[in-house]
Design an enzyme around this catalytic site. Sequence first.
Site, PDB file in Angstrom:
ATOM      1  CG  ASP A   1      92.776  95.600  51.569  1.00 13.91           C
ATOM      2  OD1 ASP A   1      92.291  95.076  52.926  1.00 13.91           O
ATOM      3  OD2 ASP A   1      93.033  94.904  50.675  1.00 13.91           O
TER       4      ASP A   1
ATOM      5  CG  ASP B   1      90.653  96.036  57.425  1.00 21.82           C
ATOM      6  OD1 ASP B   1      90.572  97.461  56.714  1.00 21.82           O
ATOM      7  OD2 ASP B   1      91.647  95.139  56.236  1.00 21.82           O
TER       8      ASP B   1
ATOM      9  CG  ASP C   1      69.720  90.342  57.708  1.00 20.78           C
ATOM     10  OD1 ASP C   1      69.661  91.091  57.070  1.00 20.78           O
ATOM     11  OD2 ASP C   1      69.039  89.148  58.414  1.00 20.78           O
TER      12      ASP C   1
ATOM     13  CG  ASP D   1      92.222  90.569  53.287  1.00 17.96           C
ATOM     14  OD1 ASP D   1      92.213  91.947  52.988  1.00 17.96           O
ATOM     15  OD2 ASP D   1      92.182  89.888  54.436  1.00 17.96           O
TER      16      ASP D   1
ATOM     17  CD  GLU E   1      66.371  93.826  55.398  1.00 20.88           C
ATOM     18  OE1 GLU E   1      67.036  93.839  53.458  1.00 20.88           O
ATOM     19  OE2 GLU E   1      66.723  92.751  55.829  1.00 20.88           O
TER      20      GLU E   1
HETATM   21  C1  NOJ Z   1      68.877  91.620  53.920  1.00 20.15           C
HETATM   22  C2  NOJ Z   1      70.849  91.485  53.860  1.00 20.15           C
HETATM   23  O1  NOJ Z   1      70.595  93.486  53.939  1.00 20.15           O
HETATM   24  C3  NOJ Z   1      71.421  90.900  52.915  1.00 20.15           C
HETATM   25  O2  NOJ Z   1      72.318  90.870  52.769  1.00 20.15           O
HETATM   26  C4  NOJ Z   1      71.154  89.140  52.981  1.00 20.15           C
HETATM   27  O3  NOJ Z   1      71.393  88.550  52.040  1.00 20.15           O
HETATM   28  C5  NOJ Z   1      69.470  89.087  53.559  1.00 20.15           C
HETATM   29  N1  NOJ Z   1      68.979  90.082  54.719  1.00 20.15           N
HETATM   30  C6  NOJ Z   1      69.408  87.643  54.422  1.00 20.15           C
HETATM   31  O4  NOJ Z   1      70.307  88.411  56.012  1.00 20.15           O
END
Ligand code: NOJ
Length: 506
Positions: free
Chosen positions: A25, A33, A194, A29, A248
């Site tokens: 950070d 970042d 994601d 805050d 993922e």
């Molecule tokens: C996978 C991400 O790694 C996780 O942190 C997130 O909550 C979910 N997808 C939803 O986007």
Amino acid sequence: MTRHMDIPWWRDAVVYEIYVRSFADASGDGVGDLAGIRERLPYLRDLGVDAVWLTPFYPSPMADGGYDVADYRGVDPLFGTLADFDALVADAHALGLRVLVDVVPNHSSSEHPWFQAALRGEGRDRYIFRDRPNNWQSTFSGPAWTQVDDGSWYLHLFAPEQPDFNWRNPEVREEFLDILRFWLDKGVDGFRIDVAMGLFKAEDLPDVRDQSFMSKSPVWGQPEVHDVYRDWRALLDTYPDERMAVGEVWTDTLEDLALYVRPDELHQSFNFAWLQAPWSATAFRKVIDDTVATVPFATWVLSNHDVVRHRTRYGTADPGTGMARARAALLATLALPGSAYLYQGEELGLPEVENLPPEARQDPVFKRSKGELPGRDGCRVPIPWSARGDSYGFSPEGVKPWLPQPDEFAELSVARQTGDPGSMLEFYRRALACRRELARTVPYGLEWLESSEDVLVFARGPLVCAINCGTEPAPLPPHESVLLSSGPVGGSLPPDTAVWLRRAVS
Ligand code: NOJ
């Protein structure tokens, strides 16, 4: 930056996941970042990783730590500005580090202008609205549907603040190609995608009998998703310098995972089977065999911001055991063919912080399950850079971090471990330096050498890796020299220990 023209950089890359809120950070805050990351890039260069993956830093109401994106082409003021991002990429590249960014295509934030318009009845077909909900459950507990003012319902496989896009709408497809172009033009080296298997749902949204966690079903893993990744691959291939994408992808089997990494789709997908395996030579061996047999370019993951840190997972009741196993697991991970994804703080041996006070917890999993599930805050506690102070150097002095750090973070801090040859940090540095020398000179495949059931021994050309998951010392495989070990190795390999050896090859 390509070292061998014929091998793509990402094939053997070690990628370091930066959970942006918790790395460093600079603004004061209490939240990490982009400027904080920029200051710490030399640390990552010295650690010896090849690339960083930044978790979402886009404008977001932070209902899910930024995985609820309100604007896919910006930077949330909490994390900085687009100029900070450009400076970060420029500095990273100057240090020889590549940069991957997170793309979140399954859902947006409910604050996204498209969803706000949908609530007003405009462009609803960009999301999934129905007159009646089905019986699907949200991954974060509770129903996957929320009712809006006019009585209709929208689908959210995660929090209600994360409405799912309708990928059957061509406008959504076009929009994401444009978002990818935006970041590629800014010089990013690739994307982490994601929930990559979630984009399409079975068209008629049938009820399900038993919805187990992200298993193939009408909810996840529909075949239409592969066309999207073919389009993305074609786009990435129009850019120079081997831009890449890693998905993922949660699947039940490695065969299903392999579908996402066909030659015209994603370059890689995370191998969660590796992090799901218990501390067992038999379990590890099965994952290795299945991975090598099914996936052209393997990845190996021990931890990330969604799972219990592996030092704790392997730890039984004794933290020393967890630490020893975490060291040994690193040697196995870095010796396997393919690339490795490290999660910030594992190089310090950070444990899962299990006793966070309920009022400090922020994960929607904790909130939505009414505290029944602890959620993922315990692996997201800010990094301790120095051994003292209000935040162990995470924030400027006098500022408290967004999640409290336990006292043991002093001992585990970067400052305390630097220069201590016995520390986890110096062990990671040695292992990464040694791997850098080896990764591209040894053959990609692996060969199993003889061992007892509790011990894994594999070789890649002159490199031999042995890991003892049993309770008795094991004989060391034949070798010319010991390259590196995760603990003291004499004439034999102690339990919970791994070693890299050099052997003679004809
Ligand atoms: C996978 C991400 O790694 C996780 O942190 C997130 O909550 C979910 N997808 C939803 O986007």
